[in-house]
Enzyme design. Structure first.
Site, PDB file in Angstrom:
ATOM      1  N   SER A  34       0.819  -1.216   0.000  1.00 55.68           N
ATOM      2  CA  SER A  34       0.000   0.000   0.000  1.00 55.68           C
ATOM      3  C   SER A  34       0.850   1.262   0.000  1.00 55.68           C
ATOM      4  O   SER A  34       1.718   1.443   0.848  1.00 55.68           O
ATOM      5  CB  SER A  34      -0.888   0.056   1.252  1.00 55.68           C
ATOM      6  OG  SER A  34      -1.728  -1.050   1.307  1.00 55.68           O
ATOM      7  N   HIS A  65      -3.619   0.189  -4.653  1.00 52.60           N
ATOM      8  CA  HIS A  65      -3.020  -0.990  -5.272  1.00 52.60           C
ATOM      9  C   HIS A  65      -3.356  -0.968  -6.760  1.00 52.60           C
ATOM     10  O   HIS A  65      -4.505  -1.125  -7.144  1.00 52.60           O
ATOM     11  CB  HIS A  65      -3.549  -2.270  -4.624  1.00 52.60           C
ATOM     12  CG  HIS A  65      -2.951  -2.517  -3.276  1.00 52.60           C
ATOM     13  ND1 HIS A  65      -1.926  -3.402  -3.063  1.00 52.60           N
ATOM     14  CD2 HIS A  65      -3.213  -1.963  -2.076  1.00 52.60           C
ATOM     15  CE1 HIS A  65      -1.588  -3.384  -1.790  1.00 52.60           C
ATOM     16  NE2 HIS A  65      -2.355  -2.529  -1.161  1.00 52.60           N
ATOM     17  N   HIS A  87      -5.439  -9.165  -0.940  1.00 53.94           N
ATOM     18  CA  HIS A  87      -5.428  -9.532   0.471  1.00 53.94           C
ATOM     19  C   HIS A  87      -6.556 -10.521   0.766  1.00 53.94           C
ATOM     20  O   HIS A  87      -7.581 -10.539   0.088  1.00 53.94           O
ATOM     21  CB  HIS A  87      -5.639  -8.288   1.348  1.00 53.94           C
ATOM     22  CG  HIS A  87      -4.685  -7.177   1.082  1.00 53.94           C
ATOM     23  ND1 HIS A  87      -4.831  -6.331   0.006  1.00 53.94           N
ATOM     24  CD2 HIS A  87      -3.577  -6.770   1.745  1.00 53.94           C
ATOM     25  CE1 HIS A  87      -3.838  -5.454   0.020  1.00 53.94           C
ATOM     26  NE2 HIS A  87      -3.066  -5.696   1.056  1.00 53.94           N
ATOM     27  N   TYR A  89      -8.587 -10.280   3.152  1.00 51.97           N
ATOM     28  CA  TYR A  89      -9.817  -9.569   3.546  1.00 51.97           C
ATOM     29  C   TYR A  89     -10.665  -9.145   2.350  1.00 51.97           C
ATOM     30  O   TYR A  89     -11.827  -8.770   2.520  1.00 51.97           O
ATOM     31  CB  TYR A  89      -9.512  -8.356   4.444  1.00 51.97           C
ATOM     32  CG  TYR A  89      -8.721  -7.243   3.799  1.00 51.97           C
ATOM     33  CD1 TYR A  89      -9.282  -6.401   2.844  1.00 51.97           C
ATOM     34  CD2 TYR A  89      -7.392  -7.022   4.148  1.00 51.97           C
ATOM     35  CE1 TYR A  89      -8.555  -5.387   2.250  1.00 51.97           C
ATOM     36  CE2 TYR A  89      -6.652  -6.014   3.573  1.00 51.97           C
ATOM     37  CZ  TYR A  89      -7.239  -5.205   2.626  1.00 51.97           C
ATOM     38  OH  TYR A  89      -6.504  -4.217   2.032  1.00 51.97           O
ATOM     39  N   GLU A  90     -10.096  -9.187   1.144  1.00 53.91           N
ATOM     40  CA  GLU A  90     -10.891  -8.835  -0.035  1.00 53.91           C
ATOM     41  C   GLU A  90     -11.855  -9.965  -0.403  1.00 53.91           C
ATOM     42  O   GLU A  90     -12.680  -9.800  -1.301  1.00 53.91           O
ATOM     43  CB  GLU A  90      -9.968  -8.511  -1.218  1.00 53.91           C
ATOM     44  CG  GLU A  90      -9.195  -7.208  -1.003  1.00 53.91           C
ATOM     45  CD  GLU A  90      -8.147  -6.959  -2.077  1.00 53.91           C
ATOM     46  OE1 GLU A  90      -8.538  -6.632  -3.207  1.00 53.91           O
ATOM     47  OE2 GLU A  90      -6.946  -7.099  -1.786  1.00 53.91           O
ATOM     48  N   ALA A 117       2.884  -1.911   4.048  1.00 57.41           N
ATOM     49  CA  ALA A 117       2.667  -0.838   5.011  1.00 57.41           C
ATOM     50  C   ALA A 117       2.233  -1.503   6.305  1.00 57.41           C
ATOM     51  O   ALA A 117       1.468  -2.463   6.281  1.00 57.41           O
ATOM     52  CB  ALA A 117       1.582   0.099   4.507  1.00 57.41           C
ATOM     53  N   MET A 218      -1.640  -6.537   7.182  1.00 55.51           N
ATOM     54  CA  MET A 218      -2.690  -7.428   6.675  1.00 55.51           C
ATOM     55  C   MET A 218      -2.242  -8.222   5.449  1.00 55.51           C
ATOM     56  O   MET A 218      -3.064  -8.601   4.614  1.00 55.51           O
ATOM     57  CB  MET A 218      -3.931  -6.597   6.326  1.00 55.51           C
ATOM     58  CG  MET A 218      -4.427  -5.715   7.462  1.00 55.51           C
ATOM     59  SD  MET A 218      -5.765  -4.636   6.948  1.00 55.51           S
ATOM     60  CE  MET A 218      -5.926  -3.581   8.409  1.00 55.51           C
ATOM     61  N   SER A 219      -0.952  -8.487   5.337  1.00 53.67           N
ATOM     62  CA  SER A 219      -0.465  -9.175   4.129  1.00 53.67           C
ATOM     63  C   SER A 219       0.796  -9.966   4.442  1.00 53.67           C
ATOM     64  O   SER A 219       1.039 -10.354   5.580  1.00 53.67           O
ATOM     65  CB  SER A 219      -0.167  -8.128   3.040  1.00 53.67           C
ATOM     66  OG  SER A 219       0.931  -7.324   3.410  1.00 53.67           O
ATOM     67  N   ASN A 242       2.087   4.186  10.522  1.00 55.36           N
ATOM     68  CA  ASN A 242       1.384   4.792  11.659  1.00 55.36           C
ATOM     69  C   ASN A 242       1.838   4.109  12.935  1.00 55.36           C
ATOM     70  O   ASN A 242       2.322   2.986  12.901  1.00 55.36           O
ATOM     71  CB  ASN A 242      -0.135   4.617  11.498  1.00 55.36           C
ATOM     72  CG  ASN A 242      -0.521   3.165  11.309  1.00 55.36           C
ATOM     73  OD1 ASN A 242      -0.319   2.588  10.231  1.00 55.36           O
ATOM     74  ND2 ASN A 242      -1.038   2.560  12.342  1.00 55.36           N
ATOM     75  N   HIS A 254      -6.801   4.678   6.563  1.00 50.45           N
ATOM     76  CA  HIS A 254      -6.130   4.230   5.331  1.00 50.45           C
ATOM     77  C   HIS A 254      -5.412   5.416   4.666  1.00 50.45           C
ATOM     78  O   HIS A 254      -4.329   5.252   4.086  1.00 50.45           O
ATOM     79  CB  HIS A 254      -7.173   3.613   4.382  1.00 50.45           C
ATOM     80  CG  HIS A 254      -6.576   3.016   3.133  1.00 50.45           C
ATOM     81  ND1 HIS A 254      -5.632   2.013   3.161  1.00 50.45           N
ATOM     82  CD2 HIS A 254      -6.779   3.282   1.815  1.00 50.45           C
ATOM     83  CE1 HIS A 254      -5.291   1.683   1.927  1.00 50.45           C
ATOM     84  NE2 HIS A 254      -5.968   2.445   1.089  1.00 50.45           N
TER      85      HIS A 254
HETATM   86  N1  HPA Z   1      -2.656  -2.216  11.391  1.00 47.55           N
HETATM   87  C1  HPA Z   1      -2.792  -3.145  10.437  1.00 47.55           C
HETATM   88  N2  HPA Z   1      -2.395  -2.976   9.192  1.00 47.55           N
HETATM   89  C2  HPA Z   1      -1.807  -1.801   8.884  1.00 47.55           C
HETATM   90  C3  HPA Z   1      -1.635  -0.795   9.833  1.00 47.55           C
HETATM   91  C4  HPA Z   1      -2.079  -1.005  11.160  1.00 47.55           C
HETATM   92  O1  HPA Z   1      -1.965  -0.162  12.065  1.00 47.55           O
HETATM   93  N3  HPA Z   1      -1.013   0.240   9.214  1.00 47.55           N
HETATM   94  C5  HPA Z   1      -0.825  -0.149   7.926  1.00 47.55           C
HETATM   95  N4  HPA Z   1      -1.305  -1.388   7.729  1.00 47.55           N
END
Ligand code: HPA
Length: 279
Positions: A34, A65, A87, A89-90, A117, A218-219, A242, A254
């Protein structure tokens, strides 16, 4: 879920479709996460293949993406770049999520560089940091979603593959050297893979910290498992987008994840270019 498992024939159909479009024999597969798509723009003499043109290939539905393969030359090395991934989750099965890596192994690509990310759980990490992934916590797999579930494809790898050295020690050392030469402070740590798409609660994050996670996303973990199953050497980087919200005082969006990519991309690009030059 229909089409839960992927067959060798489907993998080979996708691989054949790539072979038919380019004579490059990539040495490195590169997955851009991402907000990290820009690196693909540096690939020279590129053949571009939208995911939609490849049989069985899952399409990314997430903003940020792009959804295409960029095959060409980066720092003198033939590379196959995935500009965007899909992902779990998709709604794709784990086998679909990892089909691209299966295809890389069938194309004979010996190395996989993954980027993502991630939220920084280690309290010393700040947004904009880059973390070398030294190991991962496969929480999503422990919860029953492992990409190798289902009939084992013996042509690709063993039923019970070892994961003690998921991230290649030699490639990691090259990455450390390149970062030091370029005065990039490179964090190191354990990446924890969850399914998402909801971000973590403060209690989730405190639990993950206690479990030894430095970053969460998440990947990546399913891709790395499939790459190791197929004998690829793996190098991974998390862009810390973050600070994970362990005390509930901030929220994660996001947009913030995408924004941080702008600071992180040049650092990851410098490191990856340096590693490619050193290969
Ligand atoms: N949590 C999960 N996935 C992420 C995060 C997060 O804080 N930041 C970027 N991808």
């Amino acid at each position: 879920m229909t089409n839960q498992f992927i067959t060798l024939q489907q993998i080979d159909e996708a691989a054949d479709s790539i072979r038919a479009r380019t004579s490059y024999k990539p040495r490195v597969g590169l997955i851009l996460g991402s907000g990290l798509n820009a690196l693909a723009d540096s690939v020279r003499d590129a053949v571009i293949i939208p995911y939609a043109d490849l049989p069985h290939w899952p399409r990314s539905t997430v903003q940020g993406h792009v959804g295409r393969l960029v095959i060409g030359v980066l720092e003198g090395q033939p590379v196959l770049v995935m500009q965007g991934r899909v992902h779990f989750y998709e709604g794709y099965s784990m086998a679909q999520v990892t089909l691209p890596v299966r295809v890389m192994t069938r194309l004979g690509i010996p190395m996989l560089f993954v980027t993502n990310a991630a939220g920084g759980i280690n309290p010393e990490f700040v947004p904009g940091d880059v973390m070398l992934i030294t190991d991962n916590l496969n929480l999503i797999g422990m919860a029953g979603a492992n990409p190798l579930m289902g009939p084992n494809i013996d042509e690709l790898g063993p039923r019970f593959p070892d994961m003690s050295r998921s991230y290649d020690p030699d490639l990691m050392q090259i990455a450390r050297n390149v970062a030091a030469e370029n005065k990039i402070s490179l964090r190191e740590g354990v990446y924890c893979g969850l399914s998402g798409p909801s971000f973590e609660t403060p209690a989730d994050l405190r639990f993950l910290r206690l479990a030894g996670a430095d970053a969460v996303g998440m990947s990546t973990v399913p891709e790395v498992i499939v790459a190791r199953h197929g004998g690829m050497r793996v190098l991974g980087f998390s862009g810390i987008s973050n600070k994970a919200n362990l005390d509930g005082s901030t929220i994660t969006t996001h947009e913030e994840v995408m924004e941080a990519g702008k600071v992180i991309t040049p650092k990851i690009e410098t490191i990856i270019r340096g590693v490619l030059r050193a290969l």
